[in-house]
Write an enzyme that holds these catalytic residues in place. Sequence first.
Site, PDB file in Angstrom:
ATOM      1  N   GLY A  11     -18.020 -26.075  18.045  1.00  0.00           N
ATOM      2  CA  GLY A  11     -17.234 -25.970  16.804  1.00  0.00           C
ATOM      3  C   GLY A  11     -18.060 -26.321  15.585  1.00  0.00           C
ATOM      4  O   GLY A  11     -17.621 -27.078  14.712  1.00  0.00           O
ATOM      5  N   ALA A  12     -19.249 -25.712  15.510  1.00  0.00           N
ATOM      6  CA  ALA A  12     -20.168 -26.044  14.404  1.00  0.00           C
ATOM      7  C   ALA A  12     -20.032 -25.076  13.230  1.00  0.00           C
ATOM      8  O   ALA A  12     -20.814 -25.131  12.292  1.00  0.00           O
ATOM      9  CB  ALA A  12     -21.609 -26.044  14.921  1.00  0.00           C
ATOM     10  N   ARG A  37     -17.299 -17.752  15.557  1.00  0.00           N
ATOM     11  CA  ARG A  37     -17.634 -16.901  14.404  1.00  0.00           C
ATOM     12  C   ARG A  37     -19.155 -16.787  14.247  1.00  0.00           C
ATOM     13  O   ARG A  37     -19.802 -17.682  13.695  1.00  0.00           O
ATOM     14  CB  ARG A  37     -16.982 -17.472  13.142  1.00  0.00           C
ATOM     15  CG  ARG A  37     -15.476 -17.213  13.116  1.00  0.00           C
ATOM     16  CD  ARG A  37     -14.785 -17.949  12.005  1.00  0.00           C
ATOM     17  NE  ARG A  37     -14.635 -19.368  12.265  1.00  0.00           N
ATOM     18  CZ  ARG A  37     -14.042 -20.236  11.452  1.00  0.00           C
ATOM     19  NH1 ARG A  37     -13.555 -19.831  10.302  1.00  0.00           N
ATOM     20  NH2 ARG A  37     -13.945 -21.512  11.785  1.00  0.00           N
ATOM     21  N   ASP A  60     -16.152 -18.659  23.233  1.00  0.00           N
ATOM     22  CA  ASP A  60     -14.847 -19.301  23.111  1.00  0.00           C
ATOM     23  C   ASP A  60     -14.799 -20.373  24.201  1.00  0.00           C
ATOM     24  O   ASP A  60     -14.996 -20.044  25.388  1.00  0.00           O
ATOM     25  CB  ASP A  60     -13.753 -18.235  23.316  1.00  0.00           C
ATOM     26  CG  ASP A  60     -12.355 -18.764  23.065  1.00  0.00           C
ATOM     27  OD1 ASP A  60     -12.085 -19.939  23.386  1.00  0.00           O
ATOM     28  OD2 ASP A  60     -11.527 -17.988  22.559  1.00  0.00           O
ATOM     29  N   TYR A 153      -0.018 -31.271  20.451  1.00  0.00           N
ATOM     30  CA  TYR A 153      -1.345 -31.604  19.902  1.00  0.00           C
ATOM     31  C   TYR A 153      -1.687 -33.048  20.270  1.00  0.00           C
ATOM     32  O   TYR A 153      -2.803 -33.333  20.732  1.00  0.00           O
ATOM     33  CB  TYR A 153      -1.385 -31.400  18.381  1.00  0.00           C
ATOM     34  CG  TYR A 153      -2.729 -31.802  17.792  1.00  0.00           C
ATOM     35  CD1 TYR A 153      -3.885 -31.080  18.094  1.00  0.00           C
ATOM     36  CD2 TYR A 153      -2.855 -32.927  16.969  1.00  0.00           C
ATOM     37  CE1 TYR A 153      -5.128 -31.462  17.588  1.00  0.00           C
ATOM     38  CE2 TYR A 153      -4.092 -33.313  16.453  1.00  0.00           C
ATOM     39  CZ  TYR A 153      -5.224 -32.578  16.771  1.00  0.00           C
ATOM     40  OH  TYR A 153      -6.451 -32.953  16.276  1.00  0.00           O
ATOM     41  N   PRO A 183     -10.620 -39.529  14.262  1.00  0.00           N
ATOM     42  CA  PRO A 183     -10.335 -39.521  12.826  1.00  0.00           C
ATOM     43  C   PRO A 183      -8.843 -39.406  12.528  1.00  0.00           C
ATOM     44  O   PRO A 183      -8.068 -38.887  13.336  1.00  0.00           O
ATOM     45  CB  PRO A 183     -11.060 -38.257  12.322  1.00  0.00           C
ATOM     46  CG  PRO A 183     -11.910 -37.783  13.464  1.00  0.00           C
ATOM     47  CD  PRO A 183     -11.242 -38.272  14.706  1.00  0.00           C
ATOM     48  N   VAL A 186      -8.519 -35.476   7.910  1.00  0.00           N
ATOM     49  CA  VAL A 186      -9.806 -34.964   7.413  1.00  0.00           C
ATOM     50  C   VAL A 186      -9.544 -33.583   6.807  1.00  0.00           C
ATOM     51  O   VAL A 186      -8.990 -32.702   7.488  1.00  0.00           O
ATOM     52  CB  VAL A 186     -10.850 -34.804   8.549  1.00  0.00           C
ATOM     53  CG1 VAL A 186     -12.239 -34.561   7.964  1.00  0.00           C
ATOM     54  CG2 VAL A 186     -10.862 -36.015   9.478  1.00  0.00           C
TER      55      VAL A 186
HETATM   56  P1  NDP Z   1     -11.927 -26.957  11.643  1.00  0.00           P
HETATM   57  O1  NDP Z   1     -10.795 -26.013  11.823  1.00  0.00           O
HETATM   58  O2  NDP Z   1     -12.552 -27.061  10.305  1.00  0.00           O
HETATM   59  O3  NDP Z   1     -13.071 -26.658  12.722  1.00  0.00           O
HETATM   60  C1  NDP Z   1     -12.744 -26.395  14.054  1.00  0.00           C
HETATM   61  C2  NDP Z   1     -13.992 -25.915  14.782  1.00  0.00           C
HETATM   62  O4  NDP Z   1     -13.639 -25.694  16.154  1.00  0.00           O
HETATM   63  C3  NDP Z   1     -14.505 -24.601  14.226  1.00  0.00           C
HETATM   64  O5  NDP Z   1     -15.915 -24.634  14.175  1.00  0.00           O
HETATM   65  C4  NDP Z   1     -14.036 -23.586  15.230  1.00  0.00           C
HETATM   66  O6  NDP Z   1     -14.977 -22.516  15.322  1.00  0.00           O
HETATM   67  C5  NDP Z   1     -14.042 -24.392  16.532  1.00  0.00           C
HETATM   68  N1  NDP Z   1     -13.128 -23.832  17.504  1.00  0.00           N
HETATM   69  C6  NDP Z   1     -11.791 -23.757  17.425  1.00  0.00           C
HETATM   70  N2  NDP Z   1     -11.287 -23.088  18.481  1.00  0.00           N
HETATM   71  C7  NDP Z   1     -12.357 -22.722  19.243  1.00  0.00           C
HETATM   72  C8  NDP Z   1     -12.505 -22.008  20.447  1.00  0.00           C
HETATM   73  N3  NDP Z   1     -11.435 -21.508  21.101  1.00  0.00           N
HETATM   74  N4  NDP Z   1     -13.731 -21.816  20.949  1.00  0.00           N
HETATM   75  C9  NDP Z   1     -14.819 -22.300  20.297  1.00  0.00           C
HETATM   76  N5  NDP Z   1     -14.753 -22.994  19.160  1.00  0.00           N
HETATM   77  C10 NDP Z   1     -13.533 -23.194  18.628  1.00  0.00           C
HETATM   78  O7  NDP Z   1     -11.355 -28.388  12.093  1.00  0.00           O
HETATM   79  P2  NDP Z   1     -12.011 -29.848  12.152  1.00  0.00           P
HETATM   80  O8  NDP Z   1     -13.430 -29.818  11.802  1.00  0.00           O
HETATM   81  O9  NDP Z   1     -11.115 -30.731  11.393  1.00  0.00           O
HETATM   82  O10 NDP Z   1     -11.795 -30.153  13.693  1.00  0.00           O
HETATM   83  C11 NDP Z   1     -12.842 -30.547  14.561  1.00  0.00           C
HETATM   84  C12 NDP Z   1     -12.281 -31.503  15.586  1.00  0.00           C
HETATM   85  O11 NDP Z   1     -11.786 -32.664  14.923  1.00  0.00           O
HETATM   86  C13 NDP Z   1     -11.108 -30.954  16.401  1.00  0.00           C
HETATM   87  O12 NDP Z   1     -11.273 -31.355  17.742  1.00  0.00           O
HETATM   88  C14 NDP Z   1      -9.887 -31.624  15.789  1.00  0.00           C
HETATM   89  O13 NDP Z   1      -8.839 -31.742  16.697  1.00  0.00           O
HETATM   90  C15 NDP Z   1     -10.499 -32.977  15.419  1.00  0.00           C
HETATM   91  N6  NDP Z   1      -9.783 -33.736  14.420  1.00  0.00           N
HETATM   92  C16 NDP Z   1      -9.549 -33.204  13.178  1.00  0.00           C
HETATM   93  C17 NDP Z   1      -8.874 -33.960  12.229  1.00  0.00           C
HETATM   94  C18 NDP Z   1      -8.520 -33.424  10.889  1.00  0.00           C
HETATM   95  O14 NDP Z   1      -7.628 -34.004  10.230  1.00  0.00           O
HETATM   96  N7  NDP Z   1      -9.161 -32.384  10.407  1.00  0.00           N
HETATM   97  C19 NDP Z   1      -8.468 -35.337  12.524  1.00  0.00           C
HETATM   98  C20 NDP Z   1      -8.747 -35.775  13.856  1.00  0.00           C
HETATM   99  C21 NDP Z   1      -9.400 -35.009  14.745  1.00  0.00           C
HETATM  100  P3  NDP Z   1     -14.621 -20.969  15.450  1.00  0.00           P
HETATM  101  O15 NDP Z   1     -13.312 -20.751  14.770  1.00  0.00           O
HETATM  102  O16 NDP Z   1     -15.774 -20.289  14.799  1.00  0.00           O
HETATM  103  O17 NDP Z   1     -14.567 -20.748  16.918  1.00  0.00           O
HETATM  104  C1  8X3 Z   2      -5.827 -34.496  13.217  1.00  0.00           C
HETATM  105  C2  8X3 Z   2      -5.141 -35.602  12.491  1.00  0.00           C
HETATM  106  O1  8X3 Z   2      -2.879 -36.601  11.978  1.00  0.00           O
HETATM  107  O2  8X3 Z   2      -3.157 -34.235  11.592  1.00  0.00           O
HETATM  108  O3  8X3 Z   2      -6.087 -34.823  14.541  1.00  0.00           O
HETATM  109  O4  8X3 Z   2      -2.990 -35.083  13.817  1.00  0.00           O
HETATM  110  S1  8X3 Z   2      -3.459 -35.353  12.486  1.00  0.00           S
END
Ligand code: NDP
Ligand code: 8X3
Length: 253
Positions: A11-12, A37, A60, A153, A183, A186
């Site tokens: 997920g970079a 992507r 994926d 979730y 976290p 975010v």
């Molecule tokens: P983003 O939506 O900004 O990034 C998500 C990343 O995950 C993207 O790079 C996406 O890449 C990748 N991803 C999603 N689905 C798939 C898939 N099926 N296969 C491969 N890659 C996938 O979200 P965040 O950066 O916020 O999320 C990153 C992590 O942090 C997650 O695990 C999320 O649950 C966790 N998190 C987020 C919080 C928040 O408030 N934002 C709080 C707590 C935890 P692509 O679409 O290119 O595949």
């Molecule tokens: C993402 C944070 O509070 O939206 O894991 O579930 S929250």
Amino acid sequence: MIKRRKALITGATAGIGEATARLLAKNGFDLVLTGRRNDRLQQIKEELSADTSIEILQFDVRDQKAVNEAIDSLSEEWKIPDVLINNAGNAHGLDVFHEGDVDDWEAMIDINVKGLLYVSKKITPGMVERKSGHIINIGSIAGKEVYPKGNVYCASKYAVDALSEGMRIDLNPYGIKVTQICPGLVNTEFSKVRFKGDMDKADNVYKGMVPLYGEDIAEIILFCVTRPANVNISDMVVLPTAQASATIVNREG
Ligand code: NDP
Ligand code: 8X3
């Protein structure tokens, strides 16, 4: 010369994963960047290649065969990274349980739980053989506290919480570090994905408060992966100052 370490980040292409790639690239890590992507992977590779060596893999995480084939396509020295960052994941929907969409449930369980398992299953045997490695699992405050409409979730992130502990226990004899970072809010593409592109709903999540940004979590990850060999940060909850719990957020206005 200090040996450069290799990190694989799932997920970079956005949010926390992308910010982590940018920070680790500046701090002595060679990187394998993954996501679905490809255009974004290519662009980030282009931008970071001046600082470090980058491999990109498009797959994926739900597709175990694709995970295995992608990692197998790497040359030997890249196959088993020093650091695995299991970050790929998202929330899909925010509904009371009885109105939940089964497709959303399946996406969250398949990506956040099974995807993490598939990638870890491919990489951990090599870490065990080498008797070293560091796995960072991105959990969530949602894996520590359930909140209204969070149901599935939260369940997926509680699973990450349990798996992080399970991995730490089972990998302990091999000197492998397992860290979970949890976290709170975010501001990434997370809410855009959760609300299926509805930006009014997505922006509302962070209204009247200062959230965390991907860069804040990237700094925590960098801290965890640069501790001395005898130190493992096992589990960390990181909240914005304005957030006291999953449901208590101090908002202005
Ligand atoms: P983003 O939506 O900004 O990034 C998500 C990343 O995950 C993207 O790079 C996406 O890449 C990748 N991803 C999603 N689905 C798939 C898939 N099926 N296969 C491969 N890659 C996938 O979200 P965040 O950066 O916020 O999320 C990153 C992590 O942090 C997650 O695990 C999320 O649950 C966790 N998190 C987020 C919080 C928040 O408030 N934002 C709080 C707590 C935890 P692509 O679409 O290119 O595949
Ligand atoms: C993402 C944070 O509070 O939206 O894991 O579930 S929250």
